[in-house]
Design a protein around this motif. Sequence first.
Motif, PDB file in Angstrom:
ATOM      1  N   LEU A 111      28.408  38.137  43.553  1.00  0.00           N
ATOM      2  CA  LEU A 111      27.635  37.479  42.499  1.00  0.00           C
ATOM      3  C   LEU A 111      26.521  36.702  43.180  1.00  0.00           C
ATOM      4  O   LEU A 111      26.773  35.912  44.091  1.00  0.00           O
ATOM      5  N   GLU A 112      25.295  36.965  42.749  1.00  0.00           N
ATOM      6  CA  GLU A 112      24.131  36.247  43.245  1.00  0.00           C
ATOM      7  C   GLU A 112      23.675  35.303  42.140  1.00  0.00           C
ATOM      8  O   GLU A 112      23.429  35.740  41.023  1.00  0.00           O
ATOM      9  N   SER A 113      23.606  34.023  42.462  1.00  0.00           N
ATOM     10  CA  SER A 113      23.149  33.038  41.468  1.00  0.00           C
ATOM     11  C   SER A 113      22.499  31.875  42.191  1.00  0.00           C
ATOM     12  O   SER A 113      22.943  31.480  43.267  1.00  0.00           O
ATOM     13  N   GLY A 114      21.454  31.356  41.602  1.00  0.00           N
ATOM     14  CA  GLY A 114      20.786  30.198  42.184  1.00  0.00           C
ATOM     15  C   GLY A 114      20.358  30.397  43.620  1.00  0.00           C
ATOM     16  O   GLY A 114      20.366  29.459  44.407  1.00  0.00           O
ATOM     17  N   GLY A 115      20.007  31.635  43.992  1.00  0.00           N
ATOM     18  CA  GLY A 115      19.574  31.918  45.357  1.00  0.00           C
ATOM     19  C   GLY A 115      20.709  32.035  46.358  1.00  0.00           C
ATOM     20  O   GLY A 115      20.470  32.137  47.558  1.00  0.00           O
ATOM     21  N   GLU A 116      21.946  32.031  45.896  1.00  0.00           N
ATOM     22  CA  GLU A 116      23.119  32.132  46.774  1.00  0.00           C
ATOM     23  C   GLU A 116      23.893  33.402  46.457  1.00  0.00           C
ATOM     24  O   GLU A 116      23.823  33.920  45.342  1.00  0.00           O
ATOM     25  N   ILE A 117      24.643  33.872  47.432  1.00  0.00           N
ATOM     26  CA  ILE A 117      25.486  35.058  47.250  1.00  0.00           C
ATOM     27  C   ILE A 117      26.924  34.677  47.580  1.00  0.00           C
ATOM     28  O   ILE A 117      27.192  34.083  48.634  1.00  0.00           O
ATOM     29  N   VAL A 118      27.838  35.023  46.676  1.00  0.00           N
ATOM     30  CA  VAL A 118      29.268  34.833  46.916  1.00  0.00           C
ATOM     31  C   VAL A 118      29.924  36.202  46.816  1.00  0.00           C
ATOM     32  O   VAL A 118      29.729  36.928  45.842  1.00  0.00           O
ATOM     33  N   ARG A 119      30.676  36.558  47.841  1.00  0.00           N
ATOM     34  CA  ARG A 119      31.398  37.825  47.830  1.00  0.00           C
ATOM     35  C   ARG A 119      32.835  37.584  47.378  1.00  0.00           C
ATOM     36  O   ARG A 119      33.469  36.597  47.777  1.00  0.00           O
ATOM     37  N   LEU A 120      33.351  38.515  46.555  1.00  0.00           N
ATOM     38  CA  LEU A 120      34.690  38.411  45.992  1.00  0.00           C
ATOM     39  C   LEU A 120      35.394  39.758  46.073  1.00  0.00           C
ATOM     40  O   LEU A 120      34.738  40.799  46.134  1.00  0.00           O
ATOM     41  N   ARG A 121      36.707  39.739  46.039  1.00  0.00           N
ATOM     42  CA  ARG A 121      37.523  40.957  45.929  1.00  0.00           C
ATOM     43  C   ARG A 121      38.333  40.847  44.642  1.00  0.00           C
ATOM     44  O   ARG A 121      39.105  39.897  44.484  1.00  0.00           O
ATOM     45  N   ALA A 122      38.135  41.798  43.745  1.00  0.00           N
ATOM     46  CA  ALA A 122      38.886  41.824  42.484  1.00  0.00           C
ATOM     47  C   ALA A 122      40.245  42.452  42.761  1.00  0.00           C
ATOM     48  O   ALA A 122      40.351  43.655  42.961  1.00  0.00           O
ATOM     49  N   GLY A 123      41.274  41.615  42.767  1.00  0.00           N
ATOM     50  CA  GLY A 123      42.588  42.092  43.177  1.00  0.00           C
ATOM     51  C   GLY A 123      43.469  42.610  42.065  1.00  0.00           C
ATOM     52  O   GLY A 123      44.131  43.629  42.219  1.00  0.00           O
ATOM     53  N   ARG A 124      43.493  41.912  40.928  1.00  0.00           N
ATOM     54  CA  ARG A 124      44.387  42.336  39.851  1.00  0.00           C
ATOM     55  C   ARG A 124      43.880  41.790  38.518  1.00  0.00           C
ATOM     56  O   ARG A 124      43.079  40.855  38.490  1.00  0.00           O
ATOM     57  N   PRO A 125      44.378  42.388  37.429  1.00  0.00           N
ATOM     58  CA  PRO A 125      43.959  41.876  36.119  1.00  0.00           C
ATOM     59  C   PRO A 125      44.450  40.445  35.913  1.00  0.00           C
ATOM     60  O   PRO A 125      45.488  40.050  36.435  1.00  0.00           O
ATOM     61  N   ALA A 126      43.701  39.691  35.142  1.00  0.00           N
ATOM     62  CA  ALA A 126      44.114  38.340  34.747  1.00  0.00           C
ATOM     63  C   ALA A 126      44.802  38.480  33.394  1.00  0.00           C
ATOM     64  O   ALA A 126      44.163  38.426  32.348  1.00  0.00           O
ATOM     65  N   HIS A 127      46.090  38.728  33.436  1.00  0.00           N
ATOM     66  CA  HIS A 127      46.852  38.934  32.207  1.00  0.00           C
ATOM     67  C   HIS A 127      46.933  37.640  31.407  1.00  0.00           C
ATOM     68  O   HIS A 127      47.070  36.558  31.974  1.00  0.00           O
ATOM     69  N   PRO A 128      46.871  37.753  30.085  1.00  0.00           N
ATOM     70  CA  PRO A 128      46.976  36.557  29.254  1.00  0.00           C
ATOM     71  C   PRO A 128      48.418  36.069  29.181  1.00  0.00           C
ATOM     72  O   PRO A 128      49.355  36.822  29.431  1.00  0.00           O
ATOM     73  N   CYS A 129      48.572  34.831  28.832  1.00  0.00           N
ATOM     74  CA  CYS A 129      49.908  34.271  28.619  1.00  0.00           C
ATOM     75  C   CYS A 129      50.087  33.994  27.129  1.00  0.00           C
ATOM     76  O   CYS A 129      49.124  33.999  26.359  1.00  0.00           O
ATOM     77  N   ALA A 130      51.315  33.732  26.737  1.00  0.00           N
ATOM     78  CA  ALA A 130      51.630  33.480  25.328  1.00  0.00           C
ATOM     79  C   ALA A 130      50.911  32.249  24.783  1.00  0.00           C
ATOM     80  O   ALA A 130      50.754  32.110  23.569  1.00  0.00           O
ATOM     81  N   TRP A 131      50.454  31.376  25.666  1.00  0.00           N
ATOM     82  CA  TRP A 131      49.715  30.190  25.239  1.00  0.00           C
ATOM     83  C   TRP A 131      48.461  30.554  24.444  1.00  0.00           C
ATOM     84  O   TRP A 131      47.963  29.757  23.656  1.00  0.00           O
ATOM     85  N   MET A 132      47.919  31.754  24.649  1.00  0.00           N
ATOM     86  CA  MET A 132      46.685  32.142  23.958  1.00  0.00           C
ATOM     87  C   MET A 132      46.876  32.133  22.443  1.00  0.00           C
ATOM     88  O   MET A 132      45.951  31.823  21.703  1.00  0.00           O
ATOM     89  N   ASP A 133      48.083  32.466  21.965  1.00  0.00           N
ATOM     90  CA  ASP A 133      48.344  32.411  20.519  1.00  0.00           C
ATOM     91  C   ASP A 133      48.202  30.993  19.984  1.00  0.00           C
ATOM     92  O   ASP A 133      47.749  30.785  18.866  1.00  0.00           O
TER      93      ASP A 133
END
Length: 190
Positions: A111-133
Amino acid sequence: MTASYRYDVEILHLLVSPAHAYFGRAREGAADVPTTDADRVELVAGKGIVGDRFFGKAAHMDAAVTLVAAEALEAMATELGVGPFDPLLTRRNVVLRGAHLAPLLGHDFALESGGEIVRLRAGRPAHPCAWMDRMLAPGAHAAMRGRGGVRCQPLSDGLLHRGPAVLVSPVPLDPALAGTPSLLRPSRLP
């Protein structure tokens, strides 16, 4: 990472919270913890977002930063027939507009933002929890399955800034699918 594809996105929210708000039973209510919707956040490689509840926690080193598409939350609200959700209630660290996230799973991206670059590794889905209800709307837990975002490991130090950004991906993405749920594995239960 060999960058092949660049997508204009917008970083709408950057959530930082030093403690968990959702634990125990939802009927008891969320914990009253300070939460910041920051203009910028500092990421440290292998540790996460400085000041966040997952920063430097061994159990979360590969998933310390969560990203979600704003379009997914908007589609869920429409499907459930409710007003717009407060994206901060999902407790995802980075809320993006214009980002189809599911194809990034298993890949390094930036992600490039504000003139900076941050590298990331997408490892797994962010599953929702029951709290969302409880926090978003009845039925939100089920509606969020397959579109809860991705959990990432920061691969470089740097800053993310709210506002216009560029997502640099090694795989093609279709921003029009940002609100569409990804396929979930079929249940092994009868």
